[in-house]
Design a protein around this motif. Structure first.
Motif, PDB file in Angstrom:
ATOM      1  N   TYR A 101      17.671  -2.760  -1.569  1.00 56.19           N
ATOM      2  CA  TYR A 101      16.404  -3.359  -1.128  1.00 56.19           C
ATOM      3  C   TYR A 101      15.671  -2.331  -0.254  1.00 56.19           C
ATOM      4  N   PRO A 102      15.095  -1.298  -0.910  1.00 57.32           N
ATOM      5  CA  PRO A 102      14.596  -0.148  -0.142  1.00 57.32           C
ATOM      6  C   PRO A 102      13.535  -0.500   0.899  1.00 57.32           C
ATOM      7  N   LEU A 103      12.657  -1.443   0.614  1.00 61.18           N
ATOM      8  CA  LEU A 103      11.586  -1.711   1.585  1.00 61.18           C
ATOM      9  C   LEU A 103      12.061  -2.583   2.745  1.00 61.18           C
ATOM     10  N   TRP A 104      13.176  -3.258   2.577  1.00 53.32           N
ATOM     11  CA  TRP A 104      13.762  -3.968   3.729  1.00 53.32           C
ATOM     12  C   TRP A 104      14.568  -2.994   4.574  1.00 53.32           C
ATOM     13  N   ARG A 105      15.178  -2.009   3.902  1.00 53.20           N
ATOM     14  CA  ARG A 105      15.945  -1.002   4.638  1.00 53.20           C
ATOM     15  C   ARG A 105      15.012  -0.078   5.419  1.00 53.20           C
ATOM     16  N   HIS A 106      13.864   0.261   4.809  1.00 54.23           N
ATOM     17  CA  HIS A 106      12.910   1.176   5.453  1.00 54.23           C
ATOM     18  C   HIS A 106      11.547   0.494   5.508  1.00 54.23           C
ATOM     19  N   PRO A 107      11.352  -0.469   6.371  1.00 53.82           N
ATOM     20  CA  PRO A 107      10.113  -1.251   6.357  1.00 53.82           C
ATOM     21  C   PRO A 107       8.868  -0.451   6.750  1.00 53.82           C
ATOM     22  N   ASP A 108       9.036   0.611   7.497  1.00 50.42           N
ATOM     23  CA  ASP A 108       7.850   1.338   7.985  1.00 50.42           C
ATOM     24  C   ASP A 108       7.654   2.696   7.313  1.00 50.42           C
ATOM     25  N   ALA A 161      -8.211 -13.280  -1.903  1.00 48.02           N
ATOM     26  CA  ALA A 161      -7.947 -12.524  -0.670  1.00 48.02           C
ATOM     27  C   ALA A 161      -7.380 -11.153  -1.023  1.00 48.02           C
ATOM     28  N   VAL A 162      -7.785 -10.147  -0.262  1.00 50.16           N
ATOM     29  CA  VAL A 162      -7.273  -8.797  -0.512  1.00 50.16           C
ATOM     30  C   VAL A 162      -5.779  -8.766  -0.190  1.00 50.16           C
ATOM     31  N   ALA A 163      -5.001  -8.194  -1.105  1.00 50.96           N
ATOM     32  CA  ALA A 163      -3.545  -8.357  -1.013  1.00 50.96           C
ATOM     33  C   ALA A 163      -2.867  -7.372  -0.066  1.00 50.96           C
ATOM     34  N   GLY A 164      -3.322  -6.139  -0.032  1.00 46.89           N
ATOM     35  CA  GLY A 164      -2.550  -5.120   0.681  1.00 46.89           C
ATOM     36  C   GLY A 164      -1.393  -4.652  -0.180  1.00 46.89           C
ATOM     37  N   ASP A 165      -0.617  -3.691   0.348  1.00 49.95           N
ATOM     38  CA  ASP A 165       0.459  -3.107  -0.460  1.00 49.95           C
ATOM     39  C   ASP A 165       1.574  -4.113  -0.761  1.00 49.95           C
ATOM     40  N   ASN A 166       1.966  -4.895   0.244  1.00 48.96           N
ATOM     41  CA  ASN A 166       3.160  -5.723   0.091  1.00 48.96           C
ATOM     42  C   ASN A 166       2.950  -7.107   0.713  1.00 48.96           C
ATOM     43  N   PRO A 167       2.154  -7.943   0.049  1.00 46.07           N
ATOM     44  CA  PRO A 167       1.772  -9.222   0.674  1.00 46.07           C
ATOM     45  C   PRO A 167       2.938 -10.192   0.859  1.00 46.07           C
ATOM     46  N   TRP A 168       3.991 -10.070   0.059  1.00 47.59           N
ATOM     47  CA  TRP A 168       5.098 -11.032   0.152  1.00 47.59           C
ATOM     48  C   TRP A 168       6.244 -10.494   1.015  1.00 47.59           C
ATOM     49  N   ASP A 169       6.097  -9.286   1.559  1.00 45.89           N
ATOM     50  CA  ASP A 169       7.205  -8.626   2.244  1.00 45.89           C
ATOM     51  C   ASP A 169       8.421  -8.529   1.303  1.00 45.89           C
ATOM     52  N   ALA A 170       8.141  -8.047   0.094  1.00 43.16           N
ATOM     53  CA  ALA A 170       9.175  -7.944  -0.938  1.00 43.16           C
ATOM     54  C   ALA A 170       9.942  -6.630  -0.772  1.00 43.16           C
ATOM     55  N   PRO A 171      11.164  -6.558  -1.330  1.00 44.04           N
ATOM     56  CA  PRO A 171      12.010  -5.394  -1.026  1.00 44.04           C
ATOM     57  C   PRO A 171      11.976  -4.250  -2.035  1.00 44.04           C
ATOM     58  N   THR A 172      11.342  -4.429  -3.208  1.00 42.01           N
ATOM     59  CA  THR A 172      11.507  -3.428  -4.268  1.00 42.01           C
ATOM     60  C   THR A 172      10.344  -2.427  -4.296  1.00 42.01           C
ATOM     61  N   LEU A 173      10.548  -1.324  -5.031  1.00 44.68           N
ATOM     62  CA  LEU A 173       9.689  -0.145  -4.878  1.00 44.68           C
ATOM     63  C   LEU A 173       8.244  -0.336  -5.325  1.00 44.68           C
ATOM     64  N   GLU A 174       8.001  -1.275  -6.259  1.00 42.29           N
ATOM     65  CA  GLU A 174       6.604  -1.417  -6.702  1.00 42.29           C
ATOM     66  C   GLU A 174       5.696  -1.804  -5.550  1.00 42.29           C
ATOM     67  N   TRP A 175       6.279  -2.372  -4.493  1.00 39.61           N
ATOM     68  CA  TRP A 175       5.478  -2.800  -3.341  1.00 39.61           C
ATOM     69  C   TRP A 175       5.315  -1.677  -2.319  1.00 39.61           C
ATOM     70  N   ALA A 176       5.861  -0.494  -2.615  1.00 36.84           N
ATOM     71  CA  ALA A 176       5.730   0.628  -1.684  1.00 36.84           C
ATOM     72  C   ALA A 176       4.436   1.393  -1.909  1.00 36.84           C
ATOM     73  N   THR A 177       3.745   1.091  -2.993  1.00 34.74           N
ATOM     74  CA  THR A 177       2.507   1.806  -3.278  1.00 34.74           C
ATOM     75  C   THR A 177       1.321   0.850  -3.154  1.00 34.74           C
ATOM     76  N   THR A 178       0.124   1.395  -3.355  1.00 36.97           N
ATOM     77  CA  THR A 178      -1.065   0.565  -3.141  1.00 36.97           C
ATOM     78  C   THR A 178      -1.187  -0.499  -4.225  1.00 36.97           C
ATOM     79  N   SER A 179      -2.034  -1.498  -3.955  1.00 36.70           N
ATOM     80  CA  SER A 179      -2.296  -2.554  -4.937  1.00 36.70           C
ATOM     81  C   SER A 179      -3.784  -2.502  -5.303  1.00 36.70           C
TER      82      SER A 179
END
Lengths: 202, 644
Positions: free
Chosen positions: B553-560, B518-536
């Motif tokens: 936890y930058p991606l939880w602090r700024h989810p959008d 399945a195509v993953a998208g940028d952040n399939p696990w809703d993880a908080p760290t920066l590697e998930w802020a970019t494309t996969s």
């Protein structure tokens, strides 16, 4: 993911010295790992010395003349090396060129003295463990010295061929920092190889 | 938010247009071009992209895992029944030596560094690793070392002296021929590679963290990699020293390990284990970083006791240097020394225990989602605790004396190393596979993979505790029927088959998911760290704009919407350096572009290392081409990156 610019890096400087740049930390890390190698080699010497009630084994301590000349030149080289560090910070290209020529010459002279130091040894590496440890410790430092001599010469060549952007001052500064390490790494070896046997039970 | 700590803008070098005011699509396209590797074989050999090198490192390490695993399977086939004639004693000696050597030096340490090479720059929000050319060099040196020892094994000159190569067995008197030299030189290859990578990791984390990433906002996986890198820097010189002295004893007749001429065989053991015990933690500590990241993401809550976890890591790092003599309890060391090393060996259980309790508390207080990565972490917790308990038992001199060199020790270190490192690693692969490839691994196959691995591992290795207590020594190619060890050995071998099947399933999952996952998208696990802020998978530049960090936890602090900085060059490889402690933006520098010299230098180094096994003068003569390679590498190529 959407992004929102909140800061601008355009005004940051594009070069710096010392702990502000990656190469300084990289040099420090290499000094740490090589320094660890030196510390272990000191340990090997002391362990073998402690193990052998008669030290040095079967031979008198090694002659002092060339090693002392070598040590004196090394210590004195810290003066022009310190000047290199000062001139890099001042970005004084003209003085640096000639200081680097001087440092290259000193490192080559040291390699020649080291050759005489080797030839003055009274035993071979395969004579017994004393010979092994003396030759290997001396060889280890010679490799260190030869590497830094090459660095000095390459750095000099860069300065004489017009490759002197701002960051080259940082490179010369870090090269000089490494030279201090080459000198400091030698002093315990000088003590161990040449004086520890004179203090020992032999 | 404003940036602090600028010095006044100076007469900056012209590095071309910057990304200020440009639409993000334009920024992305131009940066992708600027940071891209070239195509074809030339591009393959010259790339300095940490993601490409990291991927190669990971794949190569897993190939060595499979090779080492095949050796283990052959050994289990031989030991399945008593008095088996499947394998000759000589080949068996090569098998266990190659298995241990491959797993420790060619798989376990490199694979953890491989993940660091790929993930650390992404997790700290920078565009490439520090010293990317050194990184390329490191990979080639590692590859050549692995190829050398495996080609030698294929030619029946594989080392046969055990993975720790004790003298006098490994010395010139008892191991004539080239087998021991090949082992010792493989050490040189892999340690050069590991040391280079460690320097890169330390400097990347110290200087290239995204602005705002203070020390207490560094992801735990990154912390583990920094601690590990420091341990490598201080531990690996010991094994390089010991193996170099061994080569010198063997090739030029020095006497370091020769008691007849004043040397000492135990000197080898001291030097080797001064490296060898930290080595275990060099493998284990990065795995704990994976555990922390996975537990945080799948409980969707901040990890319990972040500060304690970091302090425990550092404590383990320090303490691991004070335990080495517990490998030498039967060598007749002084009683006071034995007592000290017993105490220190037990002491290290304390920070390890703190970590275990922090993870359990995180799981306890959250609502964990038991996806495959978390299943492997649960497996880790169970198996590692069991291995840790037998470790505490072995720290006791009387017990160690009884079971030394027995299968009890084999069981212990497989519980610690497979439980402590391989299970988290497999969890890590399931966790980060979407980021590396853009596709998800199959969850159903993953659960089967975990179940087979967990059951297979325990069936294979638990009986070895009992066999060891019953007196079965390690490193024997067969045993008599009257020993009564046949049944348990058969059970262990059946377990090994099940364990091996779990890896077949794992490989199948990887291959199938690469094509049809399945195509993953940028952040399939809703993880908080920066590697998930970019494309996969991420683009060559990692991030279109450098992130600004305001939370652990930058991606939880700024989810959008992620806060970022602008002002970097578009057509020149440029990165931001930050201050070590506070992570303030400080300098804007270039990052090296692709170059062939690291490959050339690695080839020359490889030829020199291998040639010196056959003639000591090659080591001296080889310094000249190595020097030329290094000068070519460092000499400015005329690019903006090199000249500014």
């Amino acid at each position: 993911m959407r992004t929102e610019p909140v800061a601008d890096f355009a005004g940051l400087p594009d070069h710096a010295f010392d702990h502000r740049v990656v190469t300084w930390w990289g040099t420090l890390a290499f000094m740490a790992l090589e320094g660890m190698g030196f510390v272990l080699s000191y340990g090997v010497f002391l362990y073998i010395m402690w193990l052998n009630p008669q030290w040095p084994v079967g031979f008198p301590p090694q002659p002092l003349f060339w090693s002392t000349v070598f040590t004196a030149v090394m210590v004195l080289s810290l003066v022009p090396n310190w000047l290199v560090m000062q001139r890099t910070k001042a970005k004084d290209n003209a003085s640096l060129r000639w200081l680097l020529v001087l440092m290259s010459t000193i490192s080559l002279v040291l390699l020649v003295i080291r050759w005489f130091e080797f030839t003055a040894l009274t035993l071979r590496w395969d004579t017994n463990v004393y010979g092994s440890v003396v030759w290997v410790l001396l060889g280890l430092h010679t490799l260190h010295l030869a590497t830094e001599a090459t660095d000095n010469i390459v750095m000099t060549a860069l300065y004489f061929t017009g490759h002197v952007p701002e960051k080259r001052f940082t490179d010369a500064d870090e090269n000089a920092m490494y030279w201090v390490f080459v000198v400091v790494g030698w002093l315990p070896l000088y003590g161990l190889i040449y004086f520890a046997p004179r203090l020992g039970s032999g | 938010m404003t940036l602090q700590g600028f010095t006044s803008a100076q007469a900056n070098t012209d590095r071309g247009p910057r990304d200020i005011g440009q639409p993000i699509e334009e920024v992305r396209a131009r940066l992708s071009q600027t940071w891209a590797s070239q195509g074809g074989l030339w591009g393959w050999l010259t790339t300095v992209d940490h993601k490409i090198i990291g991927r190669r490192y990971i794949i190569t390490a897993f190939v060595f895992l499979l090779l080492g695993g095949v050796l283990a399977a052959v050994m289990r086939a031989q030991l399945a029944r008593p008095e088996s004639g499947l394998i000759s004693p000589d080949l068996y000696n090569q098998l266990f030596t190659m298995h241990g050597t491959t797993m420790m030096f060619l798989f376990a340490v490199p694979v953890m560094e491989a993940f660091a090479v790929y993930l650390v720059p992404l997790m700290v929000g920078t565009r490439n690793i520090a010293f990317p050319r050194l990184n390329a060099f490191s990979f080639y040196v590692y590859l050549f070392g692995g190829l050398m020892i495996w080609i030698a094994f294929a030619l029946n000159i594989g080392p046969d002296i055990g993975w720790f190569a004790y003298v006098p067995l490994a010395g010139p008197e008892f191991s004539p021929g080239k087998r021991a030299d090949i082992w010792a030189q493989m050490i040189t290859f892999t340690e050069v590679a590991a040391l280079a990578t460690s320097v890169e990791i330390v400097v990347t984390v110290f200087k290239q963290r995204a602005p705002g990433m203070t020390l207490d906002r560094i992801p735990l996986f990154v912390w583990t990699q920094v601690v590990t890198a420091f341990m490598v820097i201080f531990a690996m010189p010991a094994v390089m020293t010991s193996s170099t002295l061994l080569i010198l004893d063997r090739l030029v007749g020095t006497h370091f390990y020769n008691p007849a001429e004043g040397g000492d065989a135990l000197l080898w053991q001291h030097l080797f284990w001064f490296f060898g015990h930290p080595e275990v933690y060099i493998i284990f500590i990065p795995a704990t970083g994976m555990v922390s990241e996975i537990i945080t993401t799948f409980t969707r809550r901040p990890v319990f006791g972040y500060l304690f976890l970091v302090l425990a890591l550092i404590a383990v790092g320090f303490l691991s240097f004070g335990l080495w003599v517990h490998h030498m309890f039967v060598t007749g060391i002084a009683e006071l020394g034995a007592s000290y090393f017993t105490a220190s060996s037990m002491l290290i259980a304390v920070p390890n225990g703190i970590q275990i309790f922090c993870w359990i508390a995180t799981l306890w207080g959250g609502r964990p989602k038991f996806k495959t990565p978390l299943l492997f972490v649960i497996g880790f917790l169970i198996i590692f605790v069991l291995g840790g308990l037998t470790g505490v038992m072995l720290a006791s001199v009387p017990l160690d004396t009884q079971v030394h060199d027995s299968y009890f020790v084999v069981a212990h270190f497989h519980y610690v190393l497979i439980g402590g490192a391989v299970f988290p690693l497999l969890g890590g692969v399931y966790y980060w596979f979407p980021k590396l490839t853009g596709r998800m691994l199959s969850e159903r196959l993953g659960q089967w993979n975990f179940a087979l691995a967990f059951v297979g591992f325990n069936v294979a290795f638990f009986p070895m505790h009992i066999l060891g207590l019953a007196g079965m020594p390690r490193r024997i190619y067969t045993y008599p029927e009257a020993s009564g060890w046949g049944t348990l050995n058969m059970i262990a071998s059946i377990g090994a088959v099940v364990f091996a099947l779990s890896f077949v399933l794992f490989l199948w999952n990887v291959m199938a998911s690469l094509k049809r996952g399945a195509v993953a998208g940028d952040n399939p696990w809703d993880a908080p760290t920066l590697e998930w802020a970019t494309t996969s998978p991420p683009p060559p530049q990692n991030f279109d704009r450098v992130p600004i960090v305001t939370s652990r936890y930058p991606l939880w602090r700024h989810p959008d919407t992620l806060p970022v900085g602008t002002g970097l060059a578009l057509d020149t490889r440029e990165i931001v350096l930050t201050t070590v402690v506070e992570g303030r933006a400080d300098v804007r520098v270039t990052s090296p572009n692709p170059d062939i010299w690291p490959f050339i230098t690695a080839v020359v180094v490889g030829v020199t290392f291998i040639g010196s096994i056959f003639n000591g003068w090659v080591a001296l003569v080889g310094l000249v081409p190595i020097g030329i390679g290094l000068i070519g590498w460092g000499w400015p190529s005329g690019s903006v990156e090199d000249e500014s």
